[in-house]
Design a protein around this motif. Structure first.
Motif, PDB file in Angstrom:
ATOM      1  N   ALA A  67      -5.192 -10.737 -10.874  1.00  0.00           N
ATOM      2  CA  ALA A  67      -4.520  -9.541 -10.377  1.00  0.00           C
ATOM      3  C   ALA A  67      -5.535  -8.554  -9.811  1.00  0.00           C
ATOM      4  N   ARG A  68      -6.659  -8.374 -10.504  1.00  0.00           N
ATOM      5  CA  ARG A  68      -7.685  -7.454 -10.015  1.00  0.00           C
ATOM      6  C   ARG A  68      -8.228  -7.914  -8.663  1.00  0.00           C
ATOM      7  N   MET A  69      -8.517  -9.218  -8.559  1.00  0.00           N
ATOM      8  CA  MET A  69      -9.031  -9.745  -7.295  1.00  0.00           C
ATOM      9  C   MET A  69      -8.043  -9.513  -6.159  1.00  0.00           C
ATOM     10  N   GLY A  70      -6.764  -9.802  -6.445  1.00  0.00           N
ATOM     11  CA  GLY A  70      -5.737  -9.631  -5.415  1.00  0.00           C
ATOM     12  C   GLY A  70      -5.591  -8.183  -4.987  1.00  0.00           C
ATOM     13  N   LEU A  71      -5.664  -7.261  -5.943  1.00  0.00           N
ATOM     14  CA  LEU A  71      -5.515  -5.844  -5.629  1.00  0.00           C
ATOM     15  C   LEU A  71      -6.718  -5.318  -4.852  1.00  0.00           C
ATOM     16  N   ALA A  74      -6.394  -6.276  -1.349  1.00  0.00           N
ATOM     17  CA  ALA A  74      -5.289  -5.592  -0.663  1.00  0.00           C
ATOM     18  C   ALA A  74      -5.644  -4.165  -0.260  1.00  0.00           C
ATOM     19  N   SER A  75      -6.728  -3.609  -0.801  1.00  0.00           N
ATOM     20  CA  SER A  75      -7.090  -2.222  -0.516  1.00  0.00           C
ATOM     21  C   SER A  75      -7.930  -2.155   0.757  1.00  0.00           C
ATOM     22  N   ARG A  76      -7.383  -1.487   1.785  1.00  0.00           N
ATOM     23  CA  ARG A  76      -8.061  -1.419   3.080  1.00  0.00           C
ATOM     24  C   ARG A  76      -8.435  -0.001   3.485  1.00  0.00           C
ATOM     25  N   ASN A  77      -7.830   1.001   2.863  1.00  0.00           N
ATOM     26  CA  ASN A  77      -8.093   2.378   3.251  1.00  0.00           C
ATOM     27  C   ASN A  77      -7.805   3.309   2.064  1.00  0.00           C
ATOM     28  N   PRO A  78      -8.127   4.609   2.182  1.00  0.00           N
ATOM     29  CA  PRO A  78      -7.897   5.532   1.058  1.00  0.00           C
ATOM     30  C   PRO A  78      -6.446   5.584   0.590  1.00  0.00           C
ATOM     31  N   SER A  79      -5.490   5.453   1.518  1.00  0.00           N
ATOM     32  CA  SER A  79      -4.086   5.480   1.119  1.00  0.00           C
ATOM     33  C   SER A  79      -3.755   4.295   0.220  1.00  0.00           C
ATOM     34  N   ASP A  80      -4.266   3.101   0.591  1.00  0.00           N
ATOM     35  CA  ASP A  80      -4.062   1.918  -0.246  1.00  0.00           C
ATOM     36  C   ASP A  80      -4.678   2.125  -1.631  1.00  0.00           C
ATOM     37  N   ALA A  81      -5.898   2.682  -1.648  1.00  0.00           N
ATOM     38  CA  ALA A  81      -6.595   2.885  -2.923  1.00  0.00           C
ATOM     39  C   ALA A  81      -5.797   3.801  -3.836  1.00  0.00           C
ATOM     40  N   ILE A 302       1.830   4.429 -22.583  1.00  0.00           N
ATOM     41  CA  ILE A 302       1.508   5.642 -21.832  1.00  0.00           C
ATOM     42  C   ILE A 302       0.651   5.296 -20.619  1.00  0.00           C
ATOM     43  N   ASP A 303      -0.334   4.413 -20.816  1.00  0.00           N
ATOM     44  CA  ASP A 303      -1.201   4.005 -19.711  1.00  0.00           C
ATOM     45  C   ASP A 303      -0.409   3.299 -18.611  1.00  0.00           C
ATOM     46  N   LEU A 304       0.603   2.514 -19.006  1.00  0.00           N
ATOM     47  CA  LEU A 304       1.446   1.843 -18.018  1.00  0.00           C
ATOM     48  C   LEU A 304       2.164   2.848 -17.117  1.00  0.00           C
ATOM     49  N   SER A 305       2.531   3.986 -17.688  1.00  0.00           N
ATOM     50  CA  SER A 305       3.321   4.987 -16.964  1.00  0.00           C
ATOM     51  C   SER A 305       2.469   6.022 -16.247  1.00  0.00           C
ATOM     52  N   GLU A 306       1.155   5.867 -16.280  1.00  0.00           N
ATOM     53  CA  GLU A 306       0.279   6.925 -15.785  1.00  0.00           C
ATOM     54  C   GLU A 306       0.580   7.319 -14.337  1.00  0.00           C
ATOM     55  N   GLY A 307       0.809   6.328 -13.481  1.00  0.00           N
ATOM     56  CA  GLY A 307       1.078   6.636 -12.078  1.00  0.00           C
ATOM     57  C   GLY A 307       2.314   7.491 -11.897  1.00  0.00           C
ATOM     58  N   VAL A 308       3.331   7.261 -12.732  1.00  0.00           N
ATOM     59  CA  VAL A 308       4.569   8.047 -12.650  1.00  0.00           C
ATOM     60  C   VAL A 308       4.289   9.481 -13.098  1.00  0.00           C
ATOM     61  N   PHE A 309       3.522   9.634 -14.191  1.00  0.00           N
ATOM     62  CA  PHE A 309       3.186  10.971 -14.680  1.00  0.00           C
ATOM     63  C   PHE A 309       2.419  11.773 -13.628  1.00  0.00           C
ATOM     64  N   ARG A 310       1.570  11.078 -12.875  1.00  0.00           N
ATOM     65  CA  ARG A 310       0.729  11.761 -11.889  1.00  0.00           C
ATOM     66  C   ARG A 310       1.412  11.855 -10.524  1.00  0.00           C
ATOM     67  N   ASP A 311       2.664  11.423 -10.460  1.00  0.00           N
ATOM     68  CA  ASP A 311       3.454  11.539  -9.233  1.00  0.00           C
ATOM     69  C   ASP A 311       2.784  10.835  -8.059  1.00  0.00           C
ATOM     70  N   ILE A 312       2.242   9.637  -8.312  1.00  0.00           N
ATOM     71  CA  ILE A 312       1.644   8.823  -7.255  1.00  0.00           C
ATOM     72  C   ILE A 312       2.690   7.826  -6.772  1.00  0.00           C
ATOM     73  N   GLU A 313       2.842   7.720  -5.468  1.00  0.00           N
ATOM     74  CA  GLU A 313       3.842   6.824  -4.896  1.00  0.00           C
ATOM     75  C   GLU A 313       3.591   5.387  -5.333  1.00  0.00           C
ATOM     76  N   VAL A 314       4.647   4.723  -5.767  1.00  0.00           N
ATOM     77  CA  VAL A 314       4.517   3.349  -6.231  1.00  0.00           C
ATOM     78  C   VAL A 314       4.200   2.435  -5.053  1.00  0.00           C
ATOM     79  N   HIS A 315       3.201   1.575  -5.235  1.00  0.00           N
ATOM     80  CA  HIS A 315       2.830   0.645  -4.164  1.00  0.00           C
ATOM     81  C   HIS A 315       3.966  -0.351  -3.922  1.00  0.00           C
ATOM     82  N   PRO A 316       4.165  -0.752  -2.667  1.00  0.00           N
ATOM     83  CA  PRO A 316       5.255  -1.700  -2.363  1.00  0.00           C
ATOM     84  C   PRO A 316       5.225  -2.981  -3.181  1.00  0.00           C
ATOM     85  N   VAL A 317       4.022  -3.411  -3.619  1.00  0.00           N
ATOM     86  CA  VAL A 317       3.944  -4.663  -4.377  1.00  0.00           C
ATOM     87  C   VAL A 317       4.706  -4.544  -5.685  1.00  0.00           C
ATOM     88  N   VAL A 318       4.765  -3.330  -6.242  1.00  0.00           N
ATOM     89  CA  VAL A 318       5.525  -3.125  -7.474  1.00  0.00           C
ATOM     90  C   VAL A 318       7.014  -3.107  -7.155  1.00  0.00           C
TER      91      VAL A 318
END
Length: 404
Positions: A67-71, A74-81, A302-318
């Motif tokens: 999963a780490r390798m694939g991600l 997949a990261s090509r620019n700051p928005s992806d990161a 809690i760690d699983l939900s971190e992106g939601v807490f920080r209001d970061i847009e969910v990546h399309p892969v999810v």
């Protein structure tokens, strides 16, 4: 005999194109099975089940690396990161759950000691889960689960199969049960023995347990069982909060984590008090490990939900992973005077038309009430966690609204 002597060396992993979505789904399914198997290994003091946990933990390590390798690819620019950072957090948190499950299994393999009261209490919490190898002469061998119709006939479900080093998670109707498969069965006491014997050709031996007369120990055991159930609910809600980008579900994950932390403190106090009366205080060492690992699983939610807490847009892969299933988990606040206010719940099914299953109720004055086989009544002011189709969830939400 060294319980770890048959562990293989770590496998070499090289990058290869994979579907990150599929890997994430497999990691989620693997984490849930790991929790299930690890607690059942403790319940039965079953070394075979504990070794299966360590096998599955090694499989999770491979999935995590892929999963780490694939991600990273997949990261090509700051928005992806920005979008992929929370997904990396999900991968890491799932790995943490896997490690905690492995630590629970090692309670058995390292013979750390566990009070009999633990084994007496866990059947109600974990249900009956057994591991068996499919005999070539079994009437189930070389047949699909649909043709066997095991769950409908007996109530016993095949939750996973292992074929060599390949894991078949969540096997479906078309899955064939092959000779020498390692099958993992869950079901009621009354049926599991007969199914096990038919599957393996050997008699299932029910483990004997003794109850404890140490009051503080019983309190500690009851607390760890509740911590386990709340932690599993937290993991379920955390995945759902990410998949459906739901701040409301993420907030319930946080509420659960706070509750588990408070219970952890009480658990430690009761365990220390029980040690003074226990004939062999060292036998409580495994119970302490179990409490620590359970709290780690809760924190991982809690760690699983971190992106939601920080209001970061969910990546399309999810989001792609969500599209595979129409079943969702939803959070509903019951307003006083609504159609749900006063409705009964029988084994998770409320007295309402929409087909929803109530998993848990958070009651302002009482805390969390987990709904399994228990009956309950819904009150105005309750927060319900329910599972069902999207359509049913919308209709269920309408019933929660009070008169205007």
């Amino acid at each position: 005999m060294d319980p770890f002597e048959d562990e293989p060396s770590p496998v070499s992993i090289e990058y290869e194109p994979v579907s990150v979505k599929d890997v994430l789904v497999e990691m989620k399914d693997t984490a849930e099975l790991l929790i299930d198997l690890s607690y059942s290994a403790v319940l039965h003091r079953n070394e075979d089940l504990a070794r299966e946990v360590l096998r599955l933990e090694r499989q999770m390590d491979v999935l995590e690396m892929r999963a780490r390798m694939g991600l990273l690819m997949a990261s090509r620019n700051p928005s992806d990161a920005e979008q992929l950072a929370p997904v990396l957090g999900i991968v890491a948190a799932t790995g943490t759950i896997s490690d905690a499950a492995g630590d629970i299994a090692k309670i058995v393999l390292e013979e750390m000691g566990l009070p009999e009261a633990m084994r007496a209490a866990l059947p109600e919490a974990a249900g009956v889960l057994v591991r068996g190898v499919v005999d070539a002469n079994s009437s189930y061998a070389d047949r699909t689960l649909e043709s066997i119709d095991l769950e409908s006939e007996t109530g016993v479900r095949v939750i996973a199969l292992r074929r060599g080093e390949e894991w078949l998670l969540n096997p479906g109707p078309t899955t064939t049960v092959a000779p020498d498969d390692v099958a993992f069965l869950r079901g009621p006491d009354a049926a599991i023995e007969e199914v096990y014997e038919t599957l393996t050709g050997t008699v299932y031996e029910v483990p004997a347990v003794e109850t404890s007369d140490i009051e503080d120990l019983e309190r500690a055991v009851d607390t760890i069982i509740h911590m386990k159930n709340l932690s599993e609910l937290g993991i379920d809600l955390a995945y759902s909060s990410v998949l459906f980008d739901s701040e409301a579900l993420a907030e319930e994950v946080r509420n659960l984590e706070v509750e588990v932390d408070a219970m952890q403190s009480r658990f430690e106090a009761w365990t220390l008090r029980a040690a003074a009366d226990a004939p062999d205080p060292v036998s409580l060492r495994g119970l302490i490990r179990l409490g620590t690992s359970t709290e780690v699983i809760s924190d991982a939610a809690i760690d699983l939900s971190e992106g939601v807490f920080r209001d970061i847009e969910v990546h399309p892969v999810v989001g792609m992973a969500v599209e595979e299933s129409d079943e969702i988990i939803t959070r509903i606040e019951v307003e006083p005077g609504s159609d749900l206010d006063g409705a009964g719940v029988d084994a998770g099914v409320p007295e309402t038309e929409p087909t929803m299953s109530v998993i848990a109720i958070r009651r302002p004055e009482e805390g969390w009430l987990l709904i399994g086989d228990a009956d309950a009544e819904i009150n105005g002011g309750d927060v319900l966690i329910a599972k069902g189709t999207r359509t049913a969830a919308e209709a269920f939400g309408e019933l929660s609204r009070g008169p205007e």
